[in-house]
Motif scaffolding. Structure first.
Motif, short mmCIF file in Angstrom:
data_model
loop_
_atom_site.label_atom_id
_atom_site.label_comp_id
_atom_site.label_asym_id
_atom_site.label_seq_id
_atom_site.Cartn_x
_atom_site.Cartn_y
_atom_site.Cartn_z
N LYS A 156 -30.02 -36.12 23.16
CA LYS A 156 -29.96 -36.30 21.71
C LYS A 156 -31.16 -35.67 21.02
N GLU A 157 -32.35 -35.78 21.62
CA GLU A 157 -33.56 -35.20 21.02
C GLU A 157 -33.45 -33.68 20.95
N ASP A 190 -30.78 -32.84 18.28
CA ASP A 190 -31.26 -33.05 16.91
C ASP A 190 -32.23 -31.95 16.47
N ASP A 229 -26.90 -34.56 12.03
CA ASP A 229 -27.13 -35.88 12.62
C ASP A 229 -26.32 -35.99 13.91
N SER A 230 -26.71 -36.90 14.77
CA SER A 230 -25.99 -37.12 16.02
C SER A 230 -25.99 -38.61 16.34
#
Length: 370
Positions: free
Chosen positions: A75-76, A79, A86-87
């Motif tokens: 996710k990092e 992003d 957005d996630s």
């Protein structure tokens, strides 16, 4: 149009019976359409409701949540990409639950999400998910009919996990089952309780939903590595049995519309043949083929339009008496689409009749014995 209306008014019984045939055909078409759409909605409503443009899966999973295991740490990296607005983490599991003190079990889908993320559904009763309350869940409102209420503690079968309903949401189903939304951590505790089930990924999730309207999916997957990026539509189609179920229903409707076209064409053709002598008289007094054509097409258009509209009304009235647990969802877009298709078929069938009229010889028709 004037001639068409005058003849319909004169032969009320004949045209009423033809209109009734069209009403029944339209009624059946709309009922099947609503049932088919309801079934497909039950299968993937929670995925359809996701406010996302793309979904990230494990590479080679074929856009299927059950085959995908990826690290939440991705996710990092995701992003950090400029195309991503957005996630949100997402996990899914099938389970059975029961109220404390009651042995009867209810099949549900347990979906793990991040509290406050853009994929969290709107709460219609109670509170939203709280990351500080790990055992709190949001339940689909259909569970209320099974006796569940806010504050109830529910036990997850084949585990020691006890969840607490903090709120209700609506129209959230997954694989035809009502959904319980939990935190990702709580979902993970149930889904990967067995040692080694997470493939050695401590922060495992099934997928990551993206809000990224301008994303180039292929390039994005190459940049991140080890993933495949699917559109929301591909994610829906990847649901087990969704395409097969939807395809079967669509084929039923296609055959229904095709048969309807044949039936309607035959009725109007027979009606036209019966009026051969009348058309002969009209031609003898100077009526042109174009005038008779307009009269026939107008007549068919009026009868078909009235029949289809009555069919729509009957469909919505019928839906009112359907049981609440029956998956019926008549989308207005489908009503317009199938209504227009039936109207177009009816009007096109009238041209078969027009071709027959153009061949009518006035002298032969006038001398014909009925």
């Amino acid at each position: 149009m004037f001639l068409a209306l005058k003849e319909i008014k004169h032969a009320k019984l004949r045209y009423s019976m033809i209109t009734m045939i069209i009403v029944l055909i339209a009624w059946l078409t709309f009922i099947l359409s609503g049932l088919g759409n309801g079934l497909s909605t039950l299968s993937a409503a929670s995925i359809k409701n996701l406010d996302a443009h793309y979904v990230v899966y494990e590479e080679g999973s074929g856009s299927k949540f059950s085959k995908s295991l990826i690290s939440a740490s991705l996710k990092e990296k995701i992003d950090a990409q400029s195309e991503v607005e957005d996630s949100a983490l997402f996990g899914s599991a099938m389970a059975a639950v029961s109220k404390k003190g009651i042995d009867e079990k209810t099949d549900i889908a347990l979906l793990g999400i991040e509290p406050g993320s853009f994929i969290e559904p709107k709460v219609i009763e109670g509170k939203k998910l709280d990351k500080n309350i790990q055992n709190g869940v949001l339940a689909n409102k259909t569970l209320q009919d099974k006796g569940y209420a806010i504050g109830d503690e529910i036990k997850v079968d084949s585990s020691t996990i006890v969840l607490k309903i903090v709120g209700f949401v609506e129209n959230e189903t997954y694989n035809h089952l009502p959904v319980l939304f939990s935190t990702v951590e709580q979902w993970r505790a149930y889904q990967f309780a067995a040692p080694g089930a997470n493939n050695g990924i401590d922060d495992v999730v099934n997928a990551i939903a993206l809000q990224a309207p301008n994303l180039d999916a292929e390039n994005f997957s190459e940049k991140i590595g080890g993933i495949e990026t699917a559109t929301k539509s591909q994610a829906i189609n990847g649901m087990p049995g969704y395409m097969e179920e939807n395809g079967t229903i669509v084929m039923m409707l296609v055959f229904l519309v095709a048969i309807s076209a044949f039936v309607i064409a035959v009725f109007f053709y027979v009606l036209t043949i019966q009026k051969t002598q009348q058309f002969g008289v009209m031609k003898a007094i100077g009526a042109k083929n174009s005038f008779i054509t307009k009269a026939i097409v107008s007549q068919v258009f009026i009868i078909s339009l009235v029949g289809i509209l009555v069919g729509v009304v009957l469909t919505y009235l019928t839906a009112l008496v359907f049981p609440e647990d029956m998956p019926f969802n008549l989308d207005p877009t489908l009503v317009v689409l199938y209504g227009f298709a039936l109207l177009l078929i009816s009007v096109l069938s009238s041209f078969v009749c027009v071709r027959q009229v153009s061949k009518v010889d006035p002298l032969t028709a006038l001398g014909r014995v009925e």
